[in-house]
Design an enzyme around this catalytic site. Structure first.
Site, short mmCIF file in Angstrom:
data_model
loop_
_atom_site.label_atom_id
_atom_site.label_comp_id
_atom_site.label_asym_id
_atom_site.label_seq_id
_atom_site.Cartn_x
_atom_site.Cartn_y
_atom_site.Cartn_z
N HIS A 126 25.59 -4.38 -27.03
CA HIS A 126 27.02 -4.70 -27.19
C HIS A 126 27.91 -4.12 -26.09
O HIS A 126 27.73 -2.98 -25.65
CB HIS A 126 27.50 -4.22 -28.56
N HIS A 135 20.40 -8.10 -10.89
CA HIS A 135 19.10 -8.52 -11.45
C HIS A 135 18.66 -7.45 -12.45
O HIS A 135 18.44 -6.30 -12.06
CB HIS A 135 18.08 -8.66 -10.32
#
Ligand SMILES: CC(C)(COP(=O)(O)OP(=O)(O)OC[C@H]1O[C@@H](n2cnc3c(N)ncnc32)[C@H](O)[C@@H]1OP(=O)(O)O)[C@@H](O)C(=O)NCCC(=O)NCCS
Length: 203
Positions: A126, A135
């Site tokens: 979250h 990446h």
């Protein structure tokens, strides 16, 4: 899941995975583009060596810096590729050009920037904020409220604990456990993750 037909820029192993994702989304690859004239054929298709604004497009190149350079040189519509097996909160946003691979979990209120790679099985919890050209490698785990700066590469299987801020253009080695903020432009590795050296990844 919306099916989208797509051009891919970069005929590489990374492009093979994106090919699979587009296929799983019910879409088709419209063509492969690559600057390397020695790559004539890829996945049974003739490779195009000149980019003439083919779109929608995903830059299918794993190197974050090269992806940024190409993205900034083009003014075309970029697509996204999200494998149907990924679980993504309706309250999260994903920027154009980004690829979300098989089995990823993107929790609520996450912001993922443009031209990112969220690789196989990565978990982003979250309120994480992932800037452009990042990446996140396979099976990395980002706990809640982590911030990852532009162009950073998080190695496979790394764990970033909640609230940590990782700077721009860093590399976090595979299997690292990051418990403290990492400044811009550092290679850092290990459990606990330690700064190894300053790096300059920008081409
Ligand atoms: C960190 C990494 C990029 C190597 O960077 P590098 O600049 O070539 O660094 P070196 O190999 O010179 O390593 C520097 C030091 O860190 C150590 N090291 C490198 N990677 C490490 C890692 N993942 N965990 C712990 N230590 C690591 C090396 O052993 C070396 O230690 P030493 O100086 O005591 O011998 C590479 O090891 C790595 O982890 N890459 C990520 C791979 C990955 O996630 N791939 C997913 C692709 S989808």
């Amino acid at each position: 899941m919306e099916a989208t037909n797509m051009y891919l820029y970069g005929a590489s192993g990374h492009a093979k995975v994106i090919y699979d994702i587009i296929d799983a989304m019910g879409g088709k690859i419209l063509g492969f583009i690559d600057d390397d004239k020695n790559i004539i054929e890829f996945k049974g298709e003739k490779v195009i060596h000149l980019h003439t604004n083919q779109a929608p497009l995903i830059i299918s190149i794993g190197n974050n810096s090269i992806r940024k350079k190409i993205a900034e040189s083009l003014s075309v519509e970029f697509g996204t590729a999200i494998h149907p097996s990924a679980i993504i909160s309706n309250f999260s946003t994903i920027g154009c050009g980004t690829v979300i691979m098989q089995g990823c979990i993107i929790q609520t209120d996450v912001i993922i920037g443009k031209h990112c790679i969220i690789n196989t099985g990565a978990s982003i919890d979250h309120e994480c904020h992932i800037d452009d050209y990042v990446h996140v490698s396979p099976h990395a785990t980002l706990c809640g409220n982590v911030h990852v700066g532009e162009g950073t590469w998080i190695g496979a299987g790394s764990t970033i604990i909640q609230g940590v801020k990782i700077g721009k253009w860093c590399i976090i080695g595979a299997g690292s456990v990051v418990t403290k903020d990492i400044p811009d432009g550092y290679l850092a590795v290990g459990n606990r993750c330690k700064l190894i050296k300053q790096i300059n990844q920008i081409l």
